[in-house]
Scaffold this motif. Structure first.
Motif, PDB file in Angstrom:
ATOM      1  N   GLN A 160      -3.315 -11.000  -3.032  1.00 53.34           N
ATOM      2  CA  GLN A 160      -4.028 -12.042  -2.291  1.00 53.34           C
ATOM      3  C   GLN A 160      -4.010 -11.779  -0.787  1.00 53.34           C
ATOM      4  N   PHE A 161      -2.958 -11.129  -0.292  1.00 55.17           N
ATOM      5  CA  PHE A 161      -2.904 -10.786   1.120  1.00 55.17           C
ATOM      6  C   PHE A 161      -3.808  -9.588   1.430  1.00 55.17           C
ATOM      7  N   LYS A 162      -3.937  -8.686   0.460  1.00 54.18           N
ATOM      8  CA  LYS A 162      -4.876  -7.566   0.649  1.00 54.18           C
ATOM      9  C   LYS A 162      -6.300  -8.091   0.765  1.00 54.18           C
ATOM     10  N   ASN A 163      -6.633  -9.090  -0.059  1.00 51.69           N
ATOM     11  CA  ASN A 163      -7.977  -9.673   0.020  1.00 51.69           C
ATOM     12  C   ASN A 163      -8.174 -10.408   1.349  1.00 51.69           C
ATOM     13  N   ALA A 164      -7.113 -11.050   1.847  1.00 46.92           N
ATOM     14  CA  ALA A 164      -7.214 -11.734   3.135  1.00 46.92           C
ATOM     15  C   ALA A 164      -7.427 -10.737   4.267  1.00 46.92           C
ATOM     16  N   ILE A 165      -6.831  -9.568   4.171  1.00 47.10           N
ATOM     17  CA  ILE A 165      -7.019  -8.517   5.189  1.00 47.10           C
ATOM     18  C   ILE A 165      -8.474  -8.047   5.179  1.00 47.10           C
ATOM     19  N   LEU A 166      -9.049  -7.880   3.988  1.00 47.71           N
ATOM     20  CA  LEU A 166     -10.446  -7.448   3.894  1.00 47.71           C
ATOM     21  C   LEU A 166     -11.390  -8.494   4.480  1.00 47.71           C
ATOM     22  N   ASP A 167     -11.018  -9.780   4.330  1.00 47.89           N
ATOM     23  CA  ASP A 167     -11.856 -10.826   4.913  1.00 47.89           C
ATOM     24  C   ASP A 167     -11.844 -10.753   6.435  1.00 47.89           C
ATOM     25  N   ILE A 168     -10.669 -10.430   7.010  1.00 52.42           N
ATOM     26  CA  ILE A 168     -10.578 -10.297   8.466  1.00 52.42           C
ATOM     27  C   ILE A 168     -11.315  -9.048   8.939  1.00 52.42           C
ATOM     28  N   ALA A 169     -11.233  -7.982   8.147  1.00 53.80           N
ATOM     29  CA  ALA A 169     -11.845  -6.705   8.550  1.00 53.80           C
ATOM     30  C   ALA A 169     -13.365  -6.818   8.618  1.00 53.80           C
ATOM     31  N   GLN A 170     -13.961  -7.548   7.694  1.00 53.89           N
ATOM     32  CA  GLN A 170     -15.425  -7.713   7.657  1.00 53.89           C
ATOM     33  C   GLN A 170     -16.153  -6.368   7.728  1.00 53.89           C
ATOM     34  N   GLY A 171     -15.730  -5.478   6.845  1.00 53.86           N
ATOM     35  CA  GLY A 171     -16.396  -4.186   6.731  1.00 53.86           C
ATOM     36  C   GLY A 171     -15.790  -3.108   7.608  1.00 53.86           C
ATOM     37  N   ARG A 172     -14.860  -3.438   8.477  1.00 51.58           N
ATOM     38  CA  ARG A 172     -14.236  -2.405   9.304  1.00 51.58           C
ATOM     39  C   ARG A 172     -13.193  -1.638   8.496  1.00 51.58           C
ATOM     40  N   THR A 173     -12.790  -0.508   9.021  1.00 50.15           N
ATOM     41  CA  THR A 173     -11.844   0.362   8.308  1.00 50.15           C
ATOM     42  C   THR A 173     -10.440  -0.224   8.368  1.00 50.15           C
ATOM     43  N   VAL A 174      -9.811  -0.330   7.194  1.00 49.73           N
ATOM     44  CA  VAL A 174      -8.431  -0.815   7.095  1.00 49.73           C
ATOM     45  C   VAL A 174      -7.530   0.382   6.812  1.00 49.73           C
ATOM     46  N   SER A 175      -6.475   0.552   7.609  1.00 51.15           N
ATOM     47  CA  SER A 175      -5.573   1.699   7.443  1.00 51.15           C
ATOM     48  C   SER A 175      -4.152   1.313   7.880  1.00 51.15           C
ATOM     49  N   GLU A 176      -3.263   2.202   7.591  1.00 49.45           N
ATOM     50  CA  GLU A 176      -1.855   2.080   8.025  1.00 49.45           C
ATOM     51  C   GLU A 176      -1.237   0.738   7.630  1.00 49.45           C
ATOM     52  N   VAL A 177      -1.219   0.444   6.350  1.00 47.24           N
ATOM     53  CA  VAL A 177      -0.528  -0.745   5.855  1.00 47.24           C
ATOM     54  C   VAL A 177       0.964  -0.390   5.772  1.00 47.24           C
ATOM     55  N   LYS A 178       1.768  -0.966   6.672  1.00 50.34           N
ATOM     56  CA  LYS A 178       3.188  -0.613   6.763  1.00 50.34           C
ATOM     57  C   LYS A 178       4.060  -1.854   6.679  1.00 50.34           C
ATOM     58  N   LEU A 179       5.197  -1.700   5.992  1.00 52.87           N
ATOM     59  CA  LEU A 179       6.188  -2.774   5.960  1.00 52.87           C
ATOM     60  C   LEU A 179       7.087  -2.631   7.188  1.00 52.87           C
ATOM     61  N   VAL A 180       7.012  -3.621   8.076  1.00 53.19           N
ATOM     62  CA  VAL A 180       7.804  -3.578   9.299  1.00 53.19           C
ATOM     63  C   VAL A 180       9.252  -3.971   9.014  1.00 53.19           C
TER      64      VAL A 180
END
Length: 301
Positions: A160-180
């Motif tokens: 569900q958080f991955k889908n929320a990230i895609l909503d924020i991206a709005q077609g932009r490239t999503v990269s570097e998903v890191k656990l801080v």
């Protein structure tokens, strides 16, 4: 006169002491040499036990009134007494040596007592450590017992958080998903007067800042206060917001300094809106949407 008294009184005294009977007393009065022999044998019996009567005839000498001053007979008497003593000592030496059981018992007791002392001392040390008061000592004990947070296995980012990230991206490239970081919320994280979520640098699992961002956050906005960077954040209940990211350089009493990052400004509102409480285990993720840094805060069940 003294010789006469000693010859008569000494046998009587020996009879009173139980060292001879009436018959022997009369013989001793008639023959004073028997007094010497009786005293020698009595002394031997005290030290070595009872001895058999030794006939003087065996050694070629019989007690009579005529041989009172015979030196040869006296020597034979001494020899006979020596032989009796030697026989008694030889018999004593031939007896098997029995080990004193108390020696081993004393060893066991001493070892047991030392074991009890060791256990008592360990209990005292535990009682002292449990009885220590003060935030500093308790925090040091917690740090010793606490496992390295970076070694604790971390669950993956929920869908569900991955889908929320895609909503924020709005077609932009999503990269570097890191656990801080994955950490538990402490009272200091929930204190309203402090209003910050701490990210200790030694607990960061993956480097999430670029070189430019690290240089920027190391600058000072004013004396003693570093600049802040405003970042988008996806909250635990999937709401979207912004938060300020700062760098903290804390000096310790030892003279060393520790590096931490903090989320503040709107942190109190995030805790209230998402019903966060002390003890909750949180994950902070960092995502790049094109070059923009986006943070994701996840509450683990």
């Amino acid at each position: 006169m003294s010789k006469f008294l000693s010859k008569i009184l000494l046998p009587i005294l020996m009879r009173e002491a139980g060292m001879c009977d009436v018959g022997e007393e009369n013989l001793m009065i008639e023959n004073p040499n028997m007094i010497i022999r009786k005293l020698q044998i009595n002394d031997i019996e005290k030290n070595c036990g009872p001895v058999e009567d030794v006939e003087e005839e065996e050694y070629g000498c019989k007690e009579t009134e005529q041989d009172d001053d015979d030196d040869a007979c006296k020597k034979l008497k001494e020899i006979s007494v020596k032989k009796i003593i030697e026989k008694k000592y030889e018999a004593a030496l031939k007896k098997p040596v029995v080990e004193d059981p108390l020696e081993n018992d004393s060893i066991v007791i001493s070892s047991e007592s030392s074991e009890r002392k060791r256990k008592r001392n360990s209990c005292k040390r535990k009682a002292k450590s449990n009885g220590r008061s003060g935030e500093g000592s308790s925090s040091r004990n917690n740090e010793k017992n606490r496992t390295n947070p970076r070694e604790v296995p971390a669950p993956p980012l929920p869908i569900q958080f991955k889908n929320a990230i895609l909503d924020i991206a709005q077609g932009r490239t999503v990269s570097e998903v890191k656990l801080v970081i994955q950490k538990q919320l402490f009272a200091s994280d929930m204190a309203k007067d402090q209003n910050r979520f701490t990210i200790p640098a030694n607990q960061i699992r993956e480097e999430f800042l670029s070189n430019e961002e690290r240089i920027y956050l190391s600058r000072y906005a004013s004396k003693g206060r570093k600049v802040a960077m405003e970042v988008k954040i996806i909250e635990p209940l999937l709401g979207e917001g912004t938060v300020e990211l700062r760098r903290w350089d804390l000096k310790k009493y030892s003279g060393r300094s520790s590096l931490s990052y903090v989320l503040n400004k709107t942190w109190g509102e995030i805790c209230e809106n998402n019903k966060l409480k002390t003890g909750d285990v949180m994950q902070l993720w960092a995502v790049r949407v094109d070059e923009e840094l986006v943070l994701v805060l996840v509450k683990l069940a």
